[in-house]
Design a protein around this motif. Structure first.
Motif, PDB file in Angstrom:
ATOM      1  N   ALA A 123      45.909  47.811  34.952  1.00  0.00           N
ATOM      2  CA  ALA A 123      46.894  47.713  36.271  1.00  0.00           C
ATOM      3  C   ALA A 123      45.931  48.304  37.425  1.00  0.00           C
ATOM      4  CB  ALA A 123      48.016  48.566  36.127  1.00  0.00           C
ATOM      5  N   PHE A 124      45.934  47.845  38.505  1.00  0.00           N
ATOM      6  CA  PHE A 124      45.281  48.548  39.505  1.00  0.00           C
ATOM      7  C   PHE A 124      46.484  48.911  40.624  1.00  0.00           C
ATOM      8  CE2 PHE A 124      42.025  45.227  38.283  1.00  0.00           C
ATOM      9  CZ  PHE A 124      41.032  46.096  38.122  1.00  0.00           C
ATOM     10  N   GLY A 125      46.776  50.261  40.483  1.00  0.00           N
ATOM     11  CA  GLY A 125      47.914  50.681  41.074  1.00  0.00           C
ATOM     12  C   GLY A 125      49.099  50.200  40.605  1.00  0.00           C
ATOM     13  N   ASP A 126      50.012  49.721  41.541  1.00  0.00           N
ATOM     14  CA  ASP A 126      50.927  48.901  40.831  1.00  0.00           C
ATOM     15  C   ASP A 126      50.987  47.425  40.636  1.00  0.00           C
ATOM     16  OD1 ASP A 126      51.291  48.063  43.407  1.00  0.00           O
ATOM     17  OD2 ASP A 126      53.163  49.170  43.970  1.00  0.00           O
ATOM     18  N   ASN A 127      49.582  46.885  40.926  1.00  0.00           N
ATOM     19  CA  ASN A 127      49.420  45.633  40.439  1.00  0.00           C
ATOM     20  C   ASN A 127      48.839  45.299  39.017  1.00  0.00           C
ATOM     21  OD1 ASN A 127      48.730  43.080  40.538  1.00  0.00           O
ATOM     22  ND2 ASN A 127      46.912  43.260  41.831  1.00  0.00           N
ATOM     23  N   THR A 128      49.625  45.045  38.031  1.00  0.00           N
ATOM     24  CA  THR A 128      49.577  44.604  36.716  1.00  0.00           C
ATOM     25  C   THR A 128      48.675  43.467  36.450  1.00  0.00           C
ATOM     26  OG1 THR A 128      51.451  46.172  35.940  1.00  0.00           O
ATOM     27  CG2 THR A 128      50.428  44.873  34.244  1.00  0.00           C
ATOM     28  N   VAL A 129      47.121  43.630  36.340  1.00  0.00           N
ATOM     29  CA  VAL A 129      46.507  42.265  36.419  1.00  0.00           C
ATOM     30  C   VAL A 129      46.608  41.572  35.093  1.00  0.00           C
ATOM     31  CG1 VAL A 129      44.308  41.260  37.061  1.00  0.00           C
ATOM     32  CG2 VAL A 129      45.152  43.000  38.413  1.00  0.00           C
ATOM     33  N   LEU A 130      46.499  42.485  33.800  1.00  0.00           N
ATOM     34  CA  LEU A 130      46.432  41.999  32.443  1.00  0.00           C
ATOM     35  C   LEU A 130      47.812  42.716  31.841  1.00  0.00           C
ATOM     36  CD1 LEU A 130      42.688  42.150  31.790  1.00  0.00           C
ATOM     37  CD2 LEU A 130      44.067  40.146  32.371  1.00  0.00           C
ATOM     38  N   GLY A 155      40.863  29.557  34.843  1.00  0.00           N
ATOM     39  CA  GLY A 155      42.229  29.938  35.271  1.00  0.00           C
ATOM     40  C   GLY A 155      42.266  30.097  36.681  1.00  0.00           C
ATOM     41  N   PRO A 156      43.162  30.485  37.364  1.00  0.00           N
ATOM     42  CA  PRO A 156      42.996  30.396  38.924  1.00  0.00           C
ATOM     43  C   PRO A 156      42.576  31.809  39.141  1.00  0.00           C
ATOM     44  CG  PRO A 156      45.436  30.179  38.105  1.00  0.00           C
ATOM     45  CD  PRO A 156      44.511  30.082  36.800  1.00  0.00           C
ATOM     46  N   SER A 157      42.108  31.588  40.764  1.00  0.00           N
ATOM     47  CA  SER A 157      41.756  32.616  41.273  1.00  0.00           C
ATOM     48  C   SER A 157      42.566  33.728  41.444  1.00  0.00           C
ATOM     49  CB  SER A 157      41.095  32.337  42.699  1.00  0.00           C
ATOM     50  OG  SER A 157      40.795  33.499  43.395  1.00  0.00           O
ATOM     51  N   GLY A 158      42.083  35.042  40.961  1.00  0.00           N
ATOM     52  CA  GLY A 158      42.811  36.225  40.905  1.00  0.00           C
ATOM     53  C   GLY A 158      43.669  36.429  39.654  1.00  0.00           C
ATOM     54  N   SER A 159      43.446  35.321  38.551  1.00  0.00           N
ATOM     55  CA  SER A 159      44.254  35.499  37.325  1.00  0.00           C
ATOM     56  C   SER A 159      43.759  36.705  36.524  1.00  0.00           C
ATOM     57  CB  SER A 159      44.253  34.093  36.731  1.00  0.00           C
ATOM     58  OG  SER A 159      43.169  33.647  36.459  1.00  0.00           O
ATOM     59  N   GLY A 160      42.779  37.148  36.751  1.00  0.00           N
ATOM     60  CA  GLY A 160      42.309  38.312  35.929  1.00  0.00           C
ATOM     61  C   GLY A 160      40.931  38.014  35.121  1.00  0.00           C
ATOM     62  N   LYS A 161      40.543  36.887  35.074  1.00  0.00           N
ATOM     63  CA  LYS A 161      39.413  36.392  34.263  1.00  0.00           C
ATOM     64  C   LYS A 161      38.168  37.259  34.368  1.00  0.00           C
ATOM     65  CE  LYS A 161      38.676  32.743  36.799  1.00  0.00           C
ATOM     66  NZ  LYS A 161      39.777  32.920  37.942  1.00  0.00           N
ATOM     67  N   SER A 162      37.709  37.892  35.627  1.00  0.00           N
ATOM     68  CA  SER A 162      36.637  38.905  35.831  1.00  0.00           C
ATOM     69  C   SER A 162      37.104  40.100  34.977  1.00  0.00           C
ATOM     70  CB  SER A 162      36.285  39.155  37.221  1.00  0.00           C
ATOM     71  OG  SER A 162      35.772  37.951  37.699  1.00  0.00           O
ATOM     72  N   THR A 163      38.398  40.554  35.366  1.00  0.00           N
ATOM     73  CA  THR A 163      38.802  41.763  34.662  1.00  0.00           C
ATOM     74  C   THR A 163      38.840  41.796  33.082  1.00  0.00           C
ATOM     75  OG1 THR A 163      40.375  41.979  36.731  1.00  0.00           O
ATOM     76  CG2 THR A 163      40.883  43.607  34.749  1.00  0.00           C
ATOM     77  N   ILE A 164      38.974  40.811  32.632  1.00  0.00           N
ATOM     78  CA  ILE A 164      39.067  40.438  30.954  1.00  0.00           C
ATOM     79  C   ILE A 164      37.536  40.977  30.559  1.00  0.00           C
ATOM     80  CG2 ILE A 164      39.015  39.117  29.054  1.00  0.00           C
ATOM     81  CD1 ILE A 164      41.802  37.697  30.169  1.00  0.00           C
ATOM     82  N   LEU A 215      33.259  48.102  32.019  1.00  0.00           N
ATOM     83  CA  LEU A 215      33.114  48.412  33.704  1.00  0.00           C
ATOM     84  C   LEU A 215      34.244  48.504  34.118  1.00  0.00           C
ATOM     85  CD1 LEU A 215      30.387  45.431  34.467  1.00  0.00           C
ATOM     86  CD2 LEU A 215      30.093  47.810  34.349  1.00  0.00           C
ATOM     87  N   GLU A 216      35.391  48.113  33.577  1.00  0.00           N
ATOM     88  CA  GLU A 216      36.936  48.481  33.888  1.00  0.00           C
ATOM     89  C   GLU A 216      37.437  49.024  32.571  1.00  0.00           C
ATOM     90  OE1 GLU A 216      38.079  48.553  36.852  1.00  0.00           O
ATOM     91  OE2 GLU A 216      36.942  46.863  37.819  1.00  0.00           O
ATOM     92  N   MET A 217      38.146  50.232  32.997  1.00  0.00           N
ATOM     93  CA  MET A 217      38.775  51.153  31.903  1.00  0.00           C
ATOM     94  C   MET A 217      40.133  50.504  31.604  1.00  0.00           C
ATOM     95  SD  MET A 217      38.317  52.905  29.600  1.00  0.00           S
ATOM     96  CE  MET A 217      36.866  54.182  29.268  1.00  0.00           C
TER      97      MET A 217
HETATM   98  P1  ADP Z   1      39.827  36.347  38.781  1.00  0.00           P
HETATM   99  O1  ADP Z   1      38.445  36.923  38.253  1.00  0.00           O
HETATM  100  O2  ADP Z   1      40.495  35.648  37.937  1.00  0.00           O
HETATM  101  O3  ADP Z   1      39.510  35.685  40.111  1.00  0.00           O
HETATM  102  P2  ADP Z   1      40.089  39.389  38.757  1.00  0.00           P
HETATM  103  O4  ADP Z   1      40.101  39.639  37.824  1.00  0.00           O
HETATM  104  O5  ADP Z   1      38.952  39.543  39.732  1.00  0.00           O
HETATM  105  O6  ADP Z   1      40.417  37.619  38.935  1.00  0.00           O
HETATM  106  O7  ADP Z   1      41.337  39.997  39.800  1.00  0.00           O
HETATM  107  C1  ADP Z   1      42.543  40.013  39.177  1.00  0.00           C
HETATM  108  C2  ADP Z   1      43.561  40.564  40.243  1.00  0.00           C
HETATM  109  O8  ADP Z   1      43.124  42.123  40.212  1.00  0.00           O
HETATM  110  C3  ADP Z   1      43.504  40.410  41.655  1.00  0.00           C
HETATM  111  O9  ADP Z   1      44.455  40.730  42.212  1.00  0.00           O
HETATM  112  C4  ADP Z   1      42.331  41.290  42.265  1.00  0.00           C
HETATM  113  O10 ADP Z   1      43.060  41.530  43.596  1.00  0.00           O
HETATM  114  C5  ADP Z   1      42.926  42.641  41.605  1.00  0.00           C
HETATM  115  N1  ADP Z   1      41.512  43.567  41.395  1.00  0.00           N
HETATM  116  C6  ADP Z   1      40.535  43.242  40.626  1.00  0.00           C
HETATM  117  N2  ADP Z   1      39.451  44.219  40.939  1.00  0.00           N
HETATM  118  C7  ADP Z   1      40.170  45.126  41.248  1.00  0.00           C
HETATM  119  C8  ADP Z   1      39.747  46.314  41.810  1.00  0.00           C
HETATM  120  N3  ADP Z   1      38.509  47.179  41.522  1.00  0.00           N
HETATM  121  N4  ADP Z   1      40.758  47.125  42.518  1.00  0.00           N
HETATM  122  C9  ADP Z   1      41.933  46.841  43.022  1.00  0.00           C
HETATM  123  N5  ADP Z   1      42.259  45.620  42.511  1.00  0.00           N
HETATM  124  C10 ADP Z   1      41.450  44.541  41.770  1.00  0.00           C
END
Ligand code: ADP
Ligand code: MG
Length: 246
Positions: A16-23, A40-49, A56-58
């Motif tokens: 979660a980033f703040g109250d945004n639960t990404v995964l 996956g679509p943009s913003g779906s959390g691919k980079s975050t995984i 790089l992300e905890m």
């Molecule tokens: P993708 O790679 O699938 O496009 P991301 O993993 O980059 O998606 O991001 C998923 C969600 O997490 C998005 O809503 C993005 O705005 C949010 N997000 C990613 N990194 C951060 C960050 N460092 N701080 C706050 N929100 C983030």
């Protein structure tokens, strides 16, 4: 595949980033030698995984295991583990103030993996492999996007990683340069490298992936072979996604 062949394992990952639960409770694993493409679509959390795989992300909660070791355990020396994971980014991230050769030899030297002679020899071998040895003394600014990305790949390879993570490695490239980068990645795949690749290159996914993961709404919504995913998609979200990208 057998459990003891697993190189990286993701268990109940929540980010979660703040109250945004990404995964939201993602579990998966990549076996040694396996090539996994993440769609996956943009913003779906691919980079975050990907970024959670090398911390790089905890993770907010959940565990990541690399070669059986819990790397989310605070006692784990993550810098040591990260040396086994190469990462390639959309925007290359080469060090602009260093020559290509220095970009490649820096990490193996800093970490003590190689002597200067070994690092130079490795850089030469890697540069020849991607046909860029003539650029060894050039600076990144003088290279094309495709050349920069090939250098970024071999820079990661210089650490002799056991896993390569690619985050949209061709998305920032002019179309005519995409092929040269995908070719390097295909060769790497043929050499047996374990790879996790976020990409919109569906041809690459079909050709190279052992397994494709489709991310949406904070989960891995569907996974399967390229044939499963591209020819027999089940989830309506996946069908919709494919109708836009194919
Ligand atoms: P993708 O790679 O699938 O496009 P991301 O993993 O980059 O998606 O991001 C998923 C969600 O997490 C998005 O809503 C993005 O705005 C949010 N997000 C990613 N990194 C951060 C960050 N460092 N701080 C706050 N929100 C983030
Ligand atoms: Mg991304």
């Amino acid at each position: 595949m057998s459990e003891n062949n697993t190189l990286i394992k993701i268990e109940h990952l929540v980010k979660a980033f703040g109250d945004n639960t990404v995964l939201n409770d993602v579990s998966n694993h990549i076996d040694a030698g396996e090539k996994v493409v993440i769609l996956g679509p943009s913003g779906s959390g691919k980079s975050t995984i990907l970024r959670c795989m090398n911390l790089l992300e905890m993770p907010t909660s959940g565990k990541i295991f690399f070669d059986g070791q819990d790397i989310t355990d605070p006692a784990c020396d993550i810098n040591k583990i990260r040396q086994h994971m190469g990462m390639v980014f959309q925007h290359f991230n080469l060090f602009p103030n260093m020559t290509v050769r220095k970009n490649i030899t820096l990490a193996p030297l800093r970490t003590g993996l190689m002597t200067q002679e070994e690092a130079d020899a490795e850089a030469e071998k890697l540069l020849r492999r991607v046909d860029l040895y003539d650029k060894a003394d050039a600076y990144p600014a003088s290279l094309s996007g495709g050349q920069k990305q090939r250098i970024a790949i071999v820079r990661a390879l210089a650490m002799r990683p056991r896993l390569m993570l690619f985050d949209e490695p061709t998305s920032a490239l002019d179309p005519e340069m995409v092929g040269e980068v995908l070719n390097v990645m295909k060769e790497l795949a043929d050499d047996g490298m374990t790879m996790a690749v976020v990409t919109h290159e569906m041809g690459f996914a079909r050709e190279v992936a052992d397994r494709v993961l489709f991310c949406a709404d904070g989960i891995i919504m569907e996974e399967g072979t390229p044939d499963d995913i591209f020819n027999h998609p089940k989830a309506p979200r996946l069908q919709e996604f494919l109708s836009k990208v194919l």
